[in-house]
Scaffold this active site. Structure first.
Site, PDB file in Angstrom:
ATOM      1  N   HIS A  19      67.802 -65.425 -13.460  1.00  0.00           N
ATOM      2  CA  HIS A  19      67.862 -66.765 -12.868  1.00  0.00           C
ATOM      3  C   HIS A  19      69.022 -67.554 -13.471  1.00  0.00           C
ATOM      4  O   HIS A  19      69.774 -68.216 -12.758  1.00  0.00           O
ATOM      5  CB  HIS A  19      66.552 -67.530 -13.125  1.00  0.00           C
ATOM      6  CG  HIS A  19      65.350 -66.934 -12.476  1.00  0.00           C
ATOM      7  ND1 HIS A  19      64.183 -66.683 -13.161  1.00  0.00           N
ATOM      8  CD2 HIS A  19      65.127 -66.519 -11.210  1.00  0.00           C
ATOM      9  CE1 HIS A  19      63.285 -66.169 -12.337  1.00  0.00           C
ATOM     10  NE2 HIS A  19      63.841 -66.056 -11.142  1.00  0.00           N
ATOM     11  N   LYS A  43      50.581 -68.560  -5.425  1.00  0.00           N
ATOM     12  CA  LYS A  43      50.343 -68.175  -6.824  1.00  0.00           C
ATOM     13  C   LYS A  43      49.483 -69.264  -7.457  1.00  0.00           C
ATOM     14  O   LYS A  43      49.987 -70.253  -7.951  1.00  0.00           O
ATOM     15  CB  LYS A  43      51.667 -68.033  -7.569  1.00  0.00           C
ATOM     16  CG  LYS A  43      52.585 -66.981  -6.973  1.00  0.00           C
ATOM     17  CD  LYS A  43      53.922 -66.958  -7.688  1.00  0.00           C
ATOM     18  CE  LYS A  43      54.878 -65.978  -7.046  1.00  0.00           C
ATOM     19  NZ  LYS A  43      56.198 -65.980  -7.660  1.00  0.00           N
ATOM     20  N   ARG A  93      67.935 -59.487  -5.667  1.00  0.00           N
ATOM     21  CA  ARG A  93      67.994 -58.299  -6.514  1.00  0.00           C
ATOM     22  C   ARG A  93      68.056 -57.021  -5.690  1.00  0.00           C
ATOM     23  O   ARG A  93      68.586 -56.016  -6.131  1.00  0.00           O
ATOM     24  CB  ARG A  93      66.760 -58.222  -7.427  1.00  0.00           C
ATOM     25  CG  ARG A  93      66.701 -59.324  -8.455  1.00  0.00           C
ATOM     26  CD  ARG A  93      65.398 -59.288  -9.195  1.00  0.00           C
ATOM     27  NE  ARG A  93      64.328 -59.546  -8.227  1.00  0.00           N
ATOM     28  CZ  ARG A  93      63.041 -59.452  -8.481  1.00  0.00           C
ATOM     29  NH1 ARG A  93      62.624 -59.068  -9.663  1.00  0.00           N
ATOM     30  NH2 ARG A  93      62.149 -59.721  -7.559  1.00  0.00           N
ATOM     31  N   SER A 131      60.157 -61.901 -13.222  1.00  0.00           N
ATOM     32  CA  SER A 131      59.188 -62.736 -13.927  1.00  0.00           C
ATOM     33  C   SER A 131      57.877 -61.993 -14.144  1.00  0.00           C
ATOM     34  O   SER A 131      57.257 -62.114 -15.198  1.00  0.00           O
ATOM     35  CB  SER A 131      58.946 -64.033 -13.146  1.00  0.00           C
ATOM     36  OG  SER A 131      60.115 -64.817 -13.123  1.00  0.00           O
TER      37      SER A 131
END
Length: 154
Positions: A19, A43, A93, A131
């Site tokens: 990040h 989440k 990514r 993460s």
């Protein structure tokens, strides 16, 4: 000419060196970047508290007056509009990230037509960091210091 303000939104639970790389590279294109930690309705339970992440990320960017770190709990497009951010900065990514981010980009474009999404490909040596991997390593007592741009202990 208006300031080129980019919003870099995410749950950042936690914020990683990947990040950080996207934000620092984004400074080459934008006058200001707002790192915005959102409450993700998908989440429900965070691993790291939002206020802790705001404090840690702010400290990591303490030498960059054109980077601010905030939290928000509304539609990303509305938050961007209120903060005059006409660019949405995102890192990719892999192709899975692209599929996910492309869909979100289309919705944001519908909600805020003046906002452009800008995607940066993650630097290869950081592309595997996520993460969720960091949370798992930390949860079981592993050292995550090489994957994050700040100390977890204040």
């Amino acid at each position: 000419m208006a300031k080129r303000i980019a919003l870099f939104p995410g749950s950042f639970d936690p914020f990683t060196k990947g990040h950080e790389d996207i934000v620092l590279r984004g400074l080459q294109m934008f006058d200001e970047i707002i790192v915005a930690i959102g409450y993700n309705s998908q989440k429900s339970n965070r691993y790291f508290e939002i206020d802790f992440m705001v404090e840690r990320i702010s400290y990591a960017f303490r030498n960059y007056p054109n980077i601010t770190v905030v939290k928000f709990s509304e539609l990303t497009a509305e938050f961007a509009r209120k903060n005059h951010a006409r660019f949405l900065l995102r890192g990719l990514r892999n192709t899975t990230d692209f599929e996910y981010e492309n869909s979100i980009s289309q919705v944001n474009r519908k909600l805020f037509p003046e906002m452009e999404s800008v995607f940066l490909i993650t630097t290869p040596h950081l592309a595997w960091i996520s993460s969720s991997i960091i949370r798992e390593v930390h949860k079981y007592g592993g050292d995550v210091s090489e994957f994050i741009p700040y100390a977890l202990e204040p």
